[in-house]
Design a protein around this motif. Structure first.
Motif, PDB file in Angstrom:
ATOM      1  N   GLU A 139       0.752  -1.370   0.128  1.00 44.44           N
ATOM      2  CA  GLU A 139       0.385  -0.435  -0.121  1.00 44.44           C
ATOM      3  C   GLU A 139       0.608   1.039   0.467  1.00 44.44           C
ATOM      4  O   GLU A 139      -0.010   1.920  -0.327  1.00 44.44           O
ATOM      5  N   GLN A 140       2.037   1.076   0.621  1.00 43.80           N
ATOM      6  CA  GLN A 140       3.303   2.433   0.724  1.00 43.80           C
ATOM      7  C   GLN A 140       3.724   3.041  -1.009  1.00 43.80           C
ATOM      8  O   GLN A 140       3.620   3.885  -0.703  1.00 43.80           O
ATOM      9  N   ILE A 141       4.198   1.371  -1.468  1.00 47.95           N
ATOM     10  CA  ILE A 141       4.510   1.686  -2.891  1.00 47.95           C
ATOM     11  C   ILE A 141       3.357   1.945  -3.626  1.00 47.95           C
ATOM     12  O   ILE A 141       3.453   2.730  -4.312  1.00 47.95           O
ATOM     13  N   ALA A 142       2.036   1.479  -3.701  1.00 45.89           N
ATOM     14  CA  ALA A 142       0.917   2.127  -4.669  1.00 45.89           C
ATOM     15  C   ALA A 142       1.127   3.536  -4.337  1.00 45.89           C
ATOM     16  O   ALA A 142       0.338   4.186  -5.129  1.00 45.89           O
ATOM     17  N   LYS A 143       0.724   4.021  -2.855  1.00 44.39           N
ATOM     18  CA  LYS A 143       1.040   5.334  -2.909  1.00 44.39           C
ATOM     19  C   LYS A 143       1.741   6.452  -3.239  1.00 44.39           C
ATOM     20  O   LYS A 143       1.535   7.459  -3.800  1.00 44.39           O
ATOM     21  N   ALA A 144       2.529   5.925  -3.171  1.00 44.29           N
ATOM     22  CA  ALA A 144       4.243   6.479  -4.051  1.00 44.29           C
ATOM     23  C   ALA A 144       3.867   6.865  -5.160  1.00 44.29           C
ATOM     24  O   ALA A 144       4.010   7.673  -5.771  1.00 44.29           O
ATOM     25  N   GLN A 145       2.927   5.801  -5.421  1.00 46.92           N
ATOM     26  CA  GLN A 145       3.377   6.063  -7.281  1.00 46.92           C
ATOM     27  C   GLN A 145       2.093   6.542  -7.503  1.00 46.92           C
ATOM     28  O   GLN A 145       2.779   6.658  -9.085  1.00 46.92           O
ATOM     29  N   SER A 146       1.252   6.446  -7.207  1.00 44.15           N
ATOM     30  CA  SER A 146      -0.171   7.002  -7.783  1.00 44.15           C
ATOM     31  C   SER A 146       0.341   8.647  -7.065  1.00 44.15           C
ATOM     32  O   SER A 146      -0.254  10.033  -8.395  1.00 44.15           O
ATOM     33  N   ALA A 147       1.271   9.191  -6.525  1.00 42.49           N
ATOM     34  CA  ALA A 147       1.953  10.332  -6.435  1.00 42.49           C
ATOM     35  C   ALA A 147       2.256  11.547  -7.783  1.00 42.49           C
ATOM     36  O   ALA A 147       2.326  11.662  -8.193  1.00 42.49           O
ATOM     37  N   PHE A 148       3.040   9.660  -8.452  1.00 42.90           N
ATOM     38  CA  PHE A 148       3.859   9.811  -9.299  1.00 42.90           C
ATOM     39  C   PHE A 148       3.089  10.508 -10.806  1.00 42.90           C
ATOM     40  O   PHE A 148       3.172  11.239 -11.886  1.00 42.90           O
ATOM     41  N   SER A 149       2.607   8.897 -11.071  1.00 38.97           N
ATOM     42  CA  SER A 149       1.738   8.803 -12.207  1.00 38.97           C
ATOM     43  C   SER A 149      -0.175   8.667 -12.131  1.00 38.97           C
ATOM     44  O   SER A 149      -0.526   9.362 -13.407  1.00 38.97           O
TER      45      SER A 149
END
Length: 192
Positions: A81-91
């Motif tokens: 969930e931390q990876i997904a949150k950080a990815q979405s900040a960029f994507s």
């Protein structure tokens, strides 16, 4: 009494960051972004060292960095969930400006003051974007502290760090007001 810039004061008293997840395109183009960057560069800078710089992340770079976040997150064993949150900040963001803290050797200006200056640049950039009518948010997150992400993804040198990542775009919804600090509780007046 000094001359008062009431419009500027009203803006500062009511300013509110816009959550990055509520930002969409369009984002400012280069011509619209230059005055915002110029305003941010007028931040306090003891010794005129310019111990910071900007990296503007446009759509292609944002997608590339979202992928790198996934790779680095897995290597660091971050929670999914931390990876997904950080990815979405960029994507999900249409544009971001990375404020890079780049201290300069100086016998007069300590490194910590130079890092404070980079923080001041972040706030000035955020406020300039908001004052220009854009939605904006200052984020960082675990990728901005991962040396390999900084080197591979952003090309930072060994002494450079991320002071902040300012996401800028078109706001899709106004956030509700939130509680603010009680100034009387956090202020000490010293008369003598």
């Amino acid at each position: 009494m000094p001359d008062r810039n009431q419009s500027a004061l009203d803006f500062l008293l009511t300013r509110r960051s816009r959550p990055a997840k509520t930002l969409t395109g369009p984002a400012p183009d280069r011509a619209a972004l230059v005055p915002i960057l110029t305003a941010a560069a007028r931040s306090p800078d003891h010794g005129k060292l310019e111990p910071w710089r900007f990296i503007v992340l446009e759509q292609g770079a944002m997608a590339r960095l979202a992928q790198l976040v996934g790779t680095r997150g897995a290597a660091l064993k971050e929670q999914p969930e931390q990876i997904a949150k950080a990815q979405s900040a960029f994507s999900d963001s249409p544009l971001a400006v990375v404020v890079v803290s780049a201290p300069v050797a100086s016998p007069k200006v300590p490194e910590i003051e130079q890092r404070y200056s980079a923080g001041a640049v972040c706030l000035a950039l955020l406020n300039a974007a908001l004052a220009s009518g854009w939605g904006a948010n200052w984020l960082s997150g675990w990728p901005s502290h991962d040396r390999q992400f900084l080197t591979e993804g952003l090309g930072l040198k060994g002494h450079e760090t991320v002071a902040g990542i300012i996401h800028i775009g078109t706001e899709t919804s106004a956030p509700p007001e939130r509680p603010r600090p009680d100034v009387s509780a956090i202020t000490t007046w010293v008369a003598i």
